[in-house]
Design a protein around this motif. Sequence first.
Motif, PDB file in Angstrom:
ATOM      1  N   TYR A  31       0.826  -1.212   0.000  1.00 31.19           N
ATOM      2  CA  TYR A  31       0.000   0.000   0.000  1.00 31.19           C
ATOM      3  C   TYR A  31       0.863   1.265   0.000  1.00 31.19           C
ATOM      4  CZ  TYR A  31      -4.627  -2.064   0.279  1.00 31.19           C
ATOM      5  OH  TYR A  31      -5.793  -2.721  -0.019  1.00 31.19           O
ATOM      6  N   ASP A  32       1.997   1.235   0.689  1.00 32.17           N
ATOM      7  CA  ASP A  32       2.897   2.393   0.651  1.00 32.17           C
ATOM      8  C   ASP A  32       3.420   2.630  -0.766  1.00 32.17           C
ATOM      9  OD1 ASP A  32       2.580   2.912   3.355  1.00 32.17           O
ATOM     10  OD2 ASP A  32       4.398   1.827   3.951  1.00 32.17           O
ATOM     11  N   GLU A  33       3.753   1.552  -1.460  1.00 31.74           N
ATOM     12  CA  GLU A  33       4.215   1.686  -2.846  1.00 31.74           C
ATOM     13  C   GLU A  33       3.081   2.167  -3.742  1.00 31.74           C
ATOM     14  OE1 GLU A  33       6.657   1.636  -6.212  1.00 31.74           O
ATOM     15  OE2 GLU A  33       7.144   1.614  -4.059  1.00 31.74           O
ATOM     16  N   LEU A  34       1.885   1.656  -3.525  1.00 27.01           N
ATOM     17  CA  LEU A  34       0.729   2.096  -4.306  1.00 27.01           C
ATOM     18  C   LEU A  34       0.475   3.587  -4.099  1.00 27.01           C
ATOM     19  CD1 LEU A  34      -1.393   0.685  -6.147  1.00 27.01           C
ATOM     20  CD2 LEU A  34      -2.857   0.520  -4.131  1.00 27.01           C
ATOM     21  N   SER A  35       0.612   4.036  -2.861  1.00 25.44           N
ATOM     22  CA  SER A  35       0.450   5.451  -2.550  1.00 25.44           C
ATOM     23  C   SER A  35       1.503   6.287  -3.265  1.00 25.44           C
ATOM     24  CB  SER A  35       0.536   5.663  -1.038  1.00 25.44           C
ATOM     25  OG  SER A  35       0.393   7.023  -0.700  1.00 25.44           O
ATOM     26  N   ALA A  36       2.754   5.818  -3.233  1.00 25.77           N
ATOM     27  CA  ALA A  36       3.837   6.565  -3.880  1.00 25.77           C
ATOM     28  C   ALA A  36       3.626   6.657  -5.388  1.00 25.77           C
ATOM     29  CB  ALA A  36       5.166   5.890  -3.566  1.00 25.77           C
ATOM     30  N   PRO A  54     -11.783  -8.618   0.775  1.00 28.73           N
ATOM     31  CA  PRO A  54     -11.030  -8.547  -0.488  1.00 28.73           C
ATOM     32  C   PRO A  54     -10.386  -7.178  -0.690  1.00 28.73           C
ATOM     33  CG  PRO A  54     -13.176  -9.558  -0.827  1.00 28.73           C
ATOM     34  CD  PRO A  54     -13.175  -9.025   0.575  1.00 28.73           C
ATOM     35  N   VAL A  55      -9.308  -7.161  -1.431  1.00 29.77           N
ATOM     36  CA  VAL A  55      -8.545  -5.928  -1.633  1.00 29.77           C
ATOM     37  C   VAL A  55      -9.402  -4.846  -2.276  1.00 29.77           C
ATOM     38  CG1 VAL A  55      -7.589  -6.637  -3.879  1.00 29.77           C
ATOM     39  CG2 VAL A  55      -6.346  -4.996  -2.451  1.00 29.77           C
ATOM     40  N   GLU A  56     -10.349  -5.239  -3.138  1.00 26.65           N
ATOM     41  CA  GLU A  56     -11.201  -4.239  -3.779  1.00 26.65           C
ATOM     42  C   GLU A  56     -11.999  -3.432  -2.755  1.00 26.65           C
ATOM     43  OE1 GLU A  56     -10.398  -7.278  -6.961  1.00 26.65           O
ATOM     44  OE2 GLU A  56     -10.853  -7.336  -4.808  1.00 26.65           O
ATOM     45  N   MET A  57     -12.431  -4.084  -1.687  1.00 25.81           N
ATOM     46  CA  MET A  57     -13.196  -3.377  -0.659  1.00 25.81           C
ATOM     47  C   MET A  57     -12.329  -2.339   0.046  1.00 25.81           C
ATOM     48  SD  MET A  57     -15.489  -6.488   0.947  1.00 25.81           S
ATOM     49  CE  MET A  57     -16.271  -5.407   2.142  1.00 25.81           C
ATOM     50  N   GLU A  58     -11.085  -2.702   0.349  1.00 23.75           N
ATOM     51  CA  GLU A  58     -10.185  -1.741   0.991  1.00 23.75           C
ATOM     52  C   GLU A  58      -9.825  -0.606   0.048  1.00 23.75           C
ATOM     53  OE1 GLU A  58      -8.358   0.331   3.612  1.00 23.75           O
ATOM     54  OE2 GLU A  58      -9.168  -1.604   4.246  1.00 23.75           O
ATOM     55  N   PRO A  69     -10.929  -1.284  -9.974  1.00 24.12           N
ATOM     56  CA  PRO A  69     -10.410  -2.466 -10.682  1.00 24.12           C
ATOM     57  C   PRO A  69      -8.967  -2.303 -11.145  1.00 24.12           C
ATOM     58  CG  PRO A  69     -12.654  -2.021 -11.374  1.00 24.12           C
ATOM     59  CD  PRO A  69     -12.215  -0.839 -10.550  1.00 24.12           C
ATOM     60  N   ALA A  70      -8.624  -1.132 -11.687  1.00 21.16           N
ATOM     61  CA  ALA A  70      -7.246  -0.909 -12.140  1.00 21.16           C
ATOM     62  C   ALA A  70      -6.288  -0.888 -10.964  1.00 21.16           C
ATOM     63  CB  ALA A  70      -7.154   0.395 -12.926  1.00 21.16           C
ATOM     64  N   MET A  71      -6.689  -0.289  -9.846  1.00 21.80           N
ATOM     65  CA  MET A  71      -5.832  -0.255  -8.665  1.00 21.80           C
ATOM     66  C   MET A  71      -5.651  -1.655  -8.083  1.00 21.80           C
ATOM     67  SD  MET A  71      -4.689   2.787  -8.362  1.00 21.80           S
ATOM     68  CE  MET A  71      -4.688   2.751 -10.169  1.00 21.80           C
ATOM     69  N   ALA A  72      -6.680  -2.474  -8.156  1.00 26.85           N
ATOM     70  CA  ALA A  72      -6.547  -3.855  -7.687  1.00 26.85           C
ATOM     71  C   ALA A  72      -5.561  -4.630  -8.556  1.00 26.85           C
ATOM     72  CB  ALA A  72      -7.906  -4.547  -7.682  1.00 26.85           C
ATOM     73  N   ASP A  73      -5.619  -4.389  -9.867  1.00 22.59           N
ATOM     74  CA  ASP A  73      -4.652  -5.042 -10.762  1.00 22.59           C
ATOM     75  C   ASP A  73      -3.236  -4.582 -10.442  1.00 22.59           C
ATOM     76  OD1 ASP A  73      -6.658  -6.425 -12.059  1.00 22.59           O
ATOM     77  OD2 ASP A  73      -6.767  -5.022 -13.760  1.00 22.59           O
ATOM     78  N   LEU A  74      -3.054  -3.281 -10.204  1.00 19.97           N
ATOM     79  CA  LEU A  74      -1.730  -2.774  -9.867  1.00 19.97           C
ATOM     80  C   LEU A  74      -1.251  -3.356  -8.539  1.00 19.97           C
ATOM     81  CD1 LEU A  74       0.685  -0.937 -10.353  1.00 19.97           C
ATOM     82  CD2 LEU A  74      -0.646   0.972  -9.379  1.00 19.97           C
ATOM     83  N   TYR A  75      -2.124  -3.378  -7.561  1.00 22.60           N
ATOM     84  CA  TYR A  75      -1.783  -3.958  -6.251  1.00 22.60           C
ATOM     85  C   TYR A  75      -1.292  -5.393  -6.417  1.00 22.60           C
ATOM     86  CZ  TYR A  75      -2.510  -5.839  -1.541  1.00 22.60           C
ATOM     87  OH  TYR A  75      -2.343  -6.453  -0.318  1.00 22.60           O
ATOM     88  N   ARG A  76      -2.037  -6.180  -7.181  1.00 17.78           N
ATOM     89  CA  ARG A  76      -1.665  -7.597  -7.337  1.00 17.78           C
ATOM     90  C   ARG A  76      -0.387  -7.760  -8.148  1.00 17.78           C
ATOM     91  NH1 ARG A  76      -7.700  -8.246  -7.771  1.00 17.78           N
ATOM     92  NH2 ARG A  76      -8.301  -9.119  -5.733  1.00 17.78           N
ATOM     93  N   SER A  77      -0.097  -6.829  -9.044  1.00 14.73           N
ATOM     94  CA  SER A  77       1.161  -6.915  -9.796  1.00 14.73           C
ATOM     95  C   SER A  77       2.359  -6.591  -8.912  1.00 14.73           C
ATOM     96  CB  SER A  77       1.117  -5.982 -11.008  1.00 14.73           C
ATOM     97  OG  SER A  77       1.232  -4.612 -10.617  1.00 14.73           O
ATOM     98  N   LEU A  78       2.166  -5.713  -7.922  1.00 13.41           N
ATOM     99  CA  LEU A  78       3.243  -5.337  -7.012  1.00 13.41           C
ATOM    100  C   LEU A  78       3.465  -6.363  -5.905  1.00 13.41           C
ATOM    101  CD1 LEU A  78       2.269  -1.570  -6.535  1.00 13.41           C
ATOM    102  CD2 LEU A  78       4.210  -2.437  -7.866  1.00 13.41           C
ATOM    103  N   TYR A  79       2.412  -7.063  -5.553  1.00 12.72           N
ATOM    104  CA  TYR A  79       2.417  -7.875  -4.342  1.00 12.72           C
ATOM    105  C   TYR A  79       3.532  -8.931  -4.296  1.00 12.72           C
ATOM    106  CZ  TYR A  79       0.450 -10.390  -0.355  1.00 12.72           C
ATOM    107  OH  TYR A  79       0.269 -10.966   0.880  1.00 12.72           O
ATOM    108  N   PRO A  80       3.718  -9.751  -5.330  1.00 12.37           N
ATOM    109  CA  PRO A  80       4.713 -10.826  -5.181  1.00 12.37           C
ATOM    110  C   PRO A  80       6.121 -10.314  -4.901  1.00 12.37           C
ATOM    111  CG  PRO A  80       3.284 -11.267  -7.053  1.00 12.37           C
ATOM    112  CD  PRO A  80       2.995  -9.862  -6.613  1.00 12.37           C
TER     113      PRO A  80
END
Length: 213
Positions: A31-36, A54-58, A69-80
């Motif tokens: 989430y810090d990276e997503l914010s940045a 689910p992450v979409e709710m947060e 939806p786009a932010m969820a895709d970005l979150y999941r791409s960063l996660y691993p």
Amino acid sequence: MPTTDLGTSPLVGFDLDMTLIDSRPGIKAVYDELSARTGADIDSDLVVSRLGPPVEMELGHWFPHADVPAMADLYRSLYPQIAIERITLLPGAAEAFAAVRDRGGRVAVITAKNAPDAGRHLDHLGLHADEVRGRAWRTGKADALRELGAVAYVGDHVHDMEAAVLAEIPGVAVTTGPSSPEELEAAGAVRVVTSLAEIPGVLDAVWPPRVVA
């Protein structure tokens, strides 16, 4: 709380985040990276204080609905790359899996997290699940529990206990997540424990170890 006979059916389900793993450091970092990257003012400490849905709710708390939806895709791409190395097992997780298998049972992980990342966590931390079901929440968890023929579900969130009630199986709650013991009991938990280290004892009461000749 009532006692419930788990019988000898073969599979026990477990939630993942804040049940088996302390995912707060990894999720906070994502989430810090997503914010940045997006400029969104995300309070990542608040985010990790209420894990479960689910992450979409947060993400809906921090981004316009159309952007989720786009932010969820970005979150999941960063996660691993960001989260996996930062996340650790909660005490008793490996022993809880072993306790199920000592009784001739199987283990499923049923989580709101996507299945590939759930599998990455299990592989990284040396846990093996016979089944992994991802992107499941409340009624979705209940559907998976019924489909798999689960005899119990272990989780940390009130909606985990509600899923067990909907699936008509015992819900065993652990207080390592955001829900209080009182909330977990009110949601239908038949047992409430403070740590997965207590799960073998819970199983001892209702499902004796298998005797090997």
